[in-house]
Scaffold this motif. Structure first.
Motif, PDB file in Angstrom:
ATOM      1  N   TYR A 147      26.549   0.200  -1.246  1.00  0.00           N
ATOM      2  CA  TYR A 147      27.299   0.122  -2.490  1.00  0.00           C
ATOM      3  C   TYR A 147      26.441  -0.347  -3.664  1.00  0.00           C
ATOM      4  CZ  TYR A 147      31.518   0.889   0.256  1.00  0.00           C
ATOM      5  OH  TYR A 147      32.471   1.426   1.069  1.00  0.00           O
ATOM      6  N   TYR A 148      25.455  -1.183  -3.403  1.00  0.00           N
ATOM      7  CA  TYR A 148      24.574  -1.637  -4.475  1.00  0.00           C
ATOM      8  C   TYR A 148      23.747  -0.470  -5.022  1.00  0.00           C
ATOM      9  CZ  TYR A 148      25.777  -6.381  -3.125  1.00  0.00           C
ATOM     10  OH  TYR A 148      26.468  -7.540  -2.857  1.00  0.00           O
ATOM     11  N   VAL A 176      22.712  -1.475  -8.912  1.00  0.00           N
ATOM     12  CA  VAL A 176      22.613  -2.891  -9.269  1.00  0.00           C
ATOM     13  C   VAL A 176      21.911  -3.640  -8.139  1.00  0.00           C
ATOM     14  CG1 VAL A 176      24.664  -2.950 -10.742  1.00  0.00           C
ATOM     15  CG2 VAL A 176      24.905  -3.437  -8.311  1.00  0.00           C
ATOM     16  N   PRO A 177      21.263  -4.757  -8.471  1.00  0.00           N
ATOM     17  CA  PRO A 177      20.653  -5.573  -7.409  1.00  0.00           C
ATOM     18  C   PRO A 177      21.726  -6.344  -6.649  1.00  0.00           C
ATOM     19  CG  PRO A 177      20.317  -6.605  -9.537  1.00  0.00           C
ATOM     20  CD  PRO A 177      20.967  -5.279  -9.805  1.00  0.00           C
ATOM     21  N   ALA A 178      21.386  -6.817  -5.476  1.00  0.00           N
ATOM     22  CA  ALA A 178      22.338  -7.558  -4.644  1.00  0.00           C
ATOM     23  C   ALA A 178      22.803  -8.851  -5.300  1.00  0.00           C
ATOM     24  CB  ALA A 178      21.722  -7.851  -3.275  1.00  0.00           C
ATOM     25  N   THR A 191      29.419 -10.218 -11.565  1.00  0.00           N
ATOM     26  CA  THR A 191      30.592  -9.353 -11.666  1.00  0.00           C
ATOM     27  C   THR A 191      30.561  -8.551 -12.959  1.00  0.00           C
ATOM     28  OG1 THR A 191      31.846 -10.951 -10.360  1.00  0.00           O
ATOM     29  CG2 THR A 191      33.113  -9.310 -11.576  1.00  0.00           C
ATOM     30  N   ALA A 192      30.111  -9.155 -14.032  1.00  0.00           N
ATOM     31  CA  ALA A 192      30.006  -8.446 -15.312  1.00  0.00           C
ATOM     32  C   ALA A 192      28.994  -7.297 -15.218  1.00  0.00           C
ATOM     33  CB  ALA A 192      29.609  -9.408 -16.420  1.00  0.00           C
ATOM     34  N   GLN A 193      27.870  -7.532 -14.548  1.00  0.00           N
ATOM     35  CA  GLN A 193      26.876  -6.476 -14.378  1.00  0.00           C
ATOM     36  C   GLN A 193      27.420  -5.343 -13.511  1.00  0.00           C
ATOM     37  OE1 GLN A 193      23.843  -9.088 -12.785  1.00  0.00           O
ATOM     38  NE2 GLN A 193      22.573  -8.829 -14.629  1.00  0.00           N
ATOM     39  N   ILE A 194      28.172  -5.694 -12.487  1.00  0.00           N
ATOM     40  CA  ILE A 194      28.768  -4.676 -11.608  1.00  0.00           C
ATOM     41  C   ILE A 194      29.784  -3.842 -12.380  1.00  0.00           C
ATOM     42  CG2 ILE A 194      30.291  -4.387  -9.611  1.00  0.00           C
ATOM     43  CD1 ILE A 194      28.721  -6.747  -8.336  1.00  0.00           C
ATOM     44  N   THR A 195      30.596  -4.498 -13.189  1.00  0.00           N
ATOM     45  CA  THR A 195      31.588  -3.782 -13.992  1.00  0.00           C
ATOM     46  C   THR A 195      30.910  -2.833 -14.972  1.00  0.00           C
ATOM     47  OG1 THR A 195      33.121  -5.639 -13.798  1.00  0.00           O
ATOM     48  CG2 THR A 195      33.550  -4.061 -15.561  1.00  0.00           C
ATOM     49  N   GLN A 196      29.860  -3.290 -15.627  1.00  0.00           N
ATOM     50  CA  GLN A 196      29.140  -2.436 -16.569  1.00  0.00           C
ATOM     51  C   GLN A 196      28.475  -1.264 -15.848  1.00  0.00           C
ATOM     52  OE1 GLN A 196      29.143  -2.667 -19.978  1.00  0.00           O
ATOM     53  NE2 GLN A 196      28.175  -0.655 -19.830  1.00  0.00           N
ATOM     54  N   ARG A 198      33.259  -8.620  -1.246  1.00  0.00           N
ATOM     55  CA  ARG A 198      31.805  -8.559  -1.420  1.00  0.00           C
ATOM     56  C   ARG A 198      31.103  -9.457  -0.418  1.00  0.00           C
ATOM     57  NH1 ARG A 198      28.460  -9.665  -7.045  1.00  0.00           N
ATOM     58  NH2 ARG A 198      26.394  -9.255  -6.173  1.00  0.00           N
ATOM     59  N   ALA A 199      31.655 -10.641  -0.172  1.00  0.00           N
ATOM     60  CA  ALA A 199      31.048 -11.557   0.804  1.00  0.00           C
ATOM     61  C   ALA A 199      31.048 -10.944   2.199  1.00  0.00           C
ATOM     62  CB  ALA A 199      31.788 -12.889   0.800  1.00  0.00           C
ATOM     63  N   VAL A 200      32.146 -10.311   2.571  1.00  0.00           N
ATOM     64  CA  VAL A 200      32.220  -9.652   3.887  1.00  0.00           C
ATOM     65  C   VAL A 200      31.212  -8.511   3.945  1.00  0.00           C
ATOM     66  CG1 VAL A 200      33.700  -8.257   5.389  1.00  0.00           C
ATOM     67  CG2 VAL A 200      34.606 -10.316   4.303  1.00  0.00           C
ATOM     68  N   TYR A 201      31.154  -7.710   2.888  1.00  0.00           N
ATOM     69  CA  TYR A 201      30.210  -6.592   2.846  1.00  0.00           C
ATOM     70  C   TYR A 201      28.768  -7.087   2.927  1.00  0.00           C
ATOM     71  CZ  TYR A 201      27.615  -2.557   1.224  1.00  0.00           C
ATOM     72  OH  TYR A 201      26.714  -1.529   1.125  1.00  0.00           O
ATOM     73  N   ASP A 202      28.432  -8.114   2.155  1.00  0.00           N
ATOM     74  CA  ASP A 202      27.075  -8.670   2.186  1.00  0.00           C
ATOM     75  C   ASP A 202      26.714  -9.178   3.577  1.00  0.00           C
ATOM     76  OD1 ASP A 202      26.676  -8.075  -0.466  1.00  0.00           O
ATOM     77  OD2 ASP A 202      27.066 -10.116  -1.187  1.00  0.00           O
TER      78      ASP A 202
END
Length: 121
Positions: free
Chosen positions: A7-8, A13-15, A19-24, A63-67
C-alpha cells in the motif's frame, strides 16, 4: 489474487508518512490518470485499489495491523531457507513460486481488479 505491491508503494509514500501526507498522496494518485488507451474498467479498478490502500493506511488501527503483517513478511524473507541461484529454474509448483516471491511484499486484490493492479505495477 496477490500482486507484488504494498500500500505504501501504491500511494508513493514512505512507511513513516504522516496521515496528512497519506491523504495528499491519495488525492494526487487519483488525479493522475493513466494513458488514454486504457479502458474505463481498468482505470476504475486502479482507483479501487488506490482507495483500498488509503482506507488501510489512513486509519491508525488498520495501519498498525498492516505494518505488523508487512514487517513479519519482510523478516521471514531475511531468514535464508536455501541458497538463491542467480537464474532459478521455472518453479514447478505453487509452493516453489511462493518461496521465490516471499521477499516481496504483496497485497490481495479481487479478480475484477486485476487490470487496475497491472496499471499500478
Amino acid at each position: 489474487m496477490r500482486i507484488p505491491l504494498d500500500y505504501y508503494r501504491i500511494l508513493c509514500v514512505p512507511a513513516k508518512a504522516t496521515t496528512a501526507q497519506i491523504t495528499q498522496a491519495y488525492r494526487d494518485r487519483l488525479s493522475q490518470f493513466p494513458r488514454r488507451e486504457h479502458n474505463a474498467l481498468a482505470i476504475e479498478a486502479r482507483n479501487r485499489i488506490i482507495e483500498q490502500a488509503f482506507e488501510v493506511l489512513s486509519q491508525t488501527e488498520t495501519r498498525a495491523v498492516y505494518d505488523h503483517e508487512l514487517s513479519g513478511n519482510m523478516f521471514r524473507s531475511l531468514v535464508p531457507s536455501r541458497p538463491k541461484l542467480p537464474f532459478p529454474d521455472r518453479p514447478s509448483s505453487d509452493t516453489e513460486l511462493e518461496a521465490l516471491t516471499a521477499h516481496q511484499p504483496t497485497i490481495d486484490i479481487a479478480e475484477k481488479d486485476l487490470l487496475g493492479g497491472l496499471l499500478l505495477l
